[in-house]
Design a protein around this motif. Structure first.
Motif, PDB file in Angstrom:
ATOM      1  N   PHE A 130     -42.134 -84.073  42.274  1.00  0.00           N
ATOM      2  CA  PHE A 130     -43.526 -84.515  42.191  1.00  0.00           C
ATOM      3  C   PHE A 130     -43.601 -86.029  41.928  1.00  0.00           C
ATOM      4  O   PHE A 130     -44.436 -86.735  42.479  1.00  0.00           O
ATOM      5  N   LEU A 131     -42.685 -86.530  41.114  1.00  0.00           N
ATOM      6  CA  LEU A 131     -42.690 -87.952  40.762  1.00  0.00           C
ATOM      7  C   LEU A 131     -41.899 -88.803  41.761  1.00  0.00           C
ATOM      8  O   LEU A 131     -41.894 -90.033  41.664  1.00  0.00           O
ATOM      9  N   GLY A 132     -41.246 -88.129  42.703  1.00  0.00           N
ATOM     10  CA  GLY A 132     -40.513 -88.862  43.742  1.00  0.00           C
ATOM     11  C   GLY A 132     -39.189 -89.438  43.278  1.00  0.00           C
ATOM     12  O   GLY A 132     -38.687 -90.394  43.854  1.00  0.00           O
ATOM     13  N   ILE A 133     -38.602 -88.870  42.228  1.00  0.00           N
ATOM     14  CA  ILE A 133     -37.307 -89.378  41.759  1.00  0.00           C
ATOM     15  C   ILE A 133     -36.262 -88.254  41.657  1.00  0.00           C
ATOM     16  O   ILE A 133     -35.337 -88.317  40.856  1.00  0.00           O
ATOM     17  N   GLU A 134     -36.423 -87.233  42.518  1.00  0.00           N
ATOM     18  CA  GLU A 134     -35.483 -86.111  42.454  1.00  0.00           C
ATOM     19  C   GLU A 134     -34.056 -86.544  42.798  1.00  0.00           C
ATOM     20  O   GLU A 134     -33.091 -85.951  42.331  1.00  0.00           O
ATOM     21  N   GLN A 135     -33.936 -87.627  43.597  1.00  0.00           N
ATOM     22  CA  GLN A 135     -32.585 -88.103  43.954  1.00  0.00           C
ATOM     23  C   GLN A 135     -31.854 -88.677  42.748  1.00  0.00           C
ATOM     24  O   GLN A 135     -30.643 -88.894  42.791  1.00  0.00           O
ATOM     25  N   LEU A 136     -32.590 -88.905  41.646  1.00  0.00           N
ATOM     26  CA  LEU A 136     -31.963 -89.482  40.453  1.00  0.00           C
ATOM     27  C   LEU A 136     -31.572 -88.420  39.425  1.00  0.00           C
ATOM     28  O   LEU A 136     -31.091 -88.745  38.337  1.00  0.00           O
ATOM     29  N   TYR A 146     -36.473-100.111  35.019  1.00  0.00           N
ATOM     30  CA  TYR A 146     -37.515 -99.956  34.017  1.00  0.00           C
ATOM     31  C   TYR A 146     -38.641 -99.044  34.507  1.00  0.00           C
ATOM     32  O   TYR A 146     -39.083 -98.133  33.804  1.00  0.00           O
ATOM     33  N   GLY A 147     -39.081 -99.286  35.739  1.00  0.00           N
ATOM     34  CA  GLY A 147     -40.163 -98.483  36.313  1.00  0.00           C
ATOM     35  C   GLY A 147     -39.765 -97.024  36.493  1.00  0.00           C
ATOM     36  O   GLY A 147     -40.558 -96.113  36.245  1.00  0.00           O
ATOM     37  N   GLN A 148     -38.516 -96.817  36.922  1.00  0.00           N
ATOM     38  CA  GLN A 148     -38.028 -95.438  37.075  1.00  0.00           C
ATOM     39  C   GLN A 148     -37.996 -94.720  35.728  1.00  0.00           C
ATOM     40  O   GLN A 148     -38.278 -93.534  35.630  1.00  0.00           O
ATOM     41  N   ARG A 149     -37.666 -95.468  34.680  1.00  0.00           N
ATOM     42  CA  ARG A 149     -37.686 -94.859  33.339  1.00  0.00           C
ATOM     43  C   ARG A 149     -39.084 -94.457  32.925  1.00  0.00           C
ATOM     44  O   ARG A 149     -39.285 -93.457  32.242  1.00  0.00           O
ATOM     45  N   LYS A 150     -40.070 -95.259  33.346  1.00  0.00           N
ATOM     46  CA  LYS A 150     -41.458 -94.905  33.041  1.00  0.00           C
ATOM     47  C   LYS A 150     -41.819 -93.594  33.742  1.00  0.00           C
ATOM     48  O   LYS A 150     -42.514 -92.740  33.170  1.00  0.00           O
ATOM     49  N   LEU A 151     -41.342 -93.430  34.980  1.00  0.00           N
ATOM     50  CA  LEU A 151     -41.581 -92.175  35.693  1.00  0.00           C
ATOM     51  C   LEU A 151     -40.884 -91.017  34.990  1.00  0.00           C
ATOM     52  O   LEU A 151     -41.437 -89.930  34.848  1.00  0.00           O
ATOM     53  N   LEU A 152     -39.666 -91.270  34.540  1.00  0.00           N
ATOM     54  CA  LEU A 152     -38.912 -90.251  33.801  1.00  0.00           C
ATOM     55  C   LEU A 152     -39.672 -89.846  32.533  1.00  0.00           C
ATOM     56  O   LEU A 152     -39.779 -88.657  32.223  1.00  0.00           O
ATOM     57  N   GLU A 153     -40.211 -90.836  31.851  1.00  0.00           N
ATOM     58  CA  GLU A 153     -40.985 -90.535  30.638  1.00  0.00           C
ATOM     59  C   GLU A 153     -42.206 -89.687  30.952  1.00  0.00           C
ATOM     60  O   GLU A 153     -42.554 -88.785  30.198  1.00  0.00           O
TER      61      GLU A 153
END
Ligand SMILES: Nc1ncnc2c1ncn2[C@@H]1O[C@H](COP(=O)(O)OP(=O)(O)OP(=O)(O)O)[C@@H](O)[C@H]1O
Ligand SMILES: [Mg+2]
Length: 246
Positions: A130-136, A146-153
């Motif tokens: 949903f957040l578009g970071i499943e590859q991570l 930093y931005g990816q961490r915000k998505l993770l949060e």
């Protein structure tokens, strides 16, 4: 009906009044922003609401219940979830494990190490998609931007299926492309029924996605209402110009 109601909330730190007879409410289904100059008391208000610090006086009601003196885990279980101004992702753990430790009712399990149960994995993976970071998913959180961490949060707070999500500066330090993703996801989650209370200094973001906007200065609310109305309020302009500044 107001989902969250803060009445006459006051908190001192030694001789400083961080929150000073602060009163405001957040309507169910809204995206409400809480803005104000540095040191206005916004993060302290978040800490009081989530129970990580205790107030000197005043009350906090959530969904009609008094949660003023409830411990943080009980407040979280009622459906209040938040992110932090400084991201708190656990760098040694993978993205997936970071989400898993936030799963509902995990309790003592999380002390036994970051093993991930099947249903948690499924839920975490669908949130990452949903957040578009499943590859991570299997990357260590420490390697994220930093931005990816915000998505993770954001993903982490969603694991507990909250009714209200409180974001402390979601846009701070995030590049424009990721910011767009964050904004889109907030709007989508709001459509699905999640209420938001957002502390943010990026005025363009605040004015475009929130209604109402609540303005704090020196610990108290000095204005609230539609974004356009608040933007042109003389008391608000003065608080920003006369305050300690950015
Ligand atoms: N733990 C603490 N001990 C002492 N003073 C504190 C503490 N936390 C906050 N303060 C003080 O309380 C006031 C409000 O701080 P707070 O962090 O809530 O402001 P803020 O509105 O979140 O500001 P910013 O926009 O810079 O994040 C400030 O004067 C701050 O220095
Ligand atoms: Mg703050």
């Amino acid at each position: 009906m107001a989902l969250l109601e803060i009445r006459d909330l006051t908190k001192h730190f030694g001789g400083i009044i961080a929150v000073d007879h602060c009163t405001f409410s957040v309507e169910e289904g809204s995206i409400t922003s809480l803005i104000g100059p540095n040191g206005a008391g916004k993060t302290t208000a978040f800490n009081l609401i989530t129970g990580t610090i205790s107030r000197d006086s005043g009350s906090i009601h959530f969904d009609g219940r008094d949660i003023t003196s409830a411990p943080p885990h009980r407040i979280a279980r009622r459906g209040i979830s938040r992110t932090f101004q400084i991201t708190r992702a656990l760098g040694d753990m993978t993205v997936l494990e970071n989400l898993a430790v936030h799963a509902h009712g995990r309790g003592l399990m999380s002390l036994l190490g970051p093993s991930v149960r099947a249903e948690e994995r499924e839920k975490a993976m669908s949130l990452l998609e949903f957040l578009g970071i499943e590859q991570l998913a299997n990357e260590k959180a420490a390697t994220l931007s930093y931005g990816q961490r915000k998505l993770l949060e954001l993903g982490a707070v969603l694991m507990s299926e909250p009714r209200i999500v409180m974001l402390d500066e979601p846009a701070g330090g995030v590049n424009p492309a990721l910011l767009e993703t964050i904004v889109e996801r907030i709007l989508e989650l709001n459509k699905q029924g999640i209420t938001f209370l957002i502390v943010e200094h990026n005025m363009e973001l605040v004015m475009s996605i929130s209604d109402p906007v609540i303005v704090m200065a020196s610990g108290a609310v000095i204005a609230e209402g539609h974004p356009e109305k608040v933007q042109s309020d003389p008391a608000v302009l003065e608080a920003y110009l006369g305050g300690p500044g950015e």
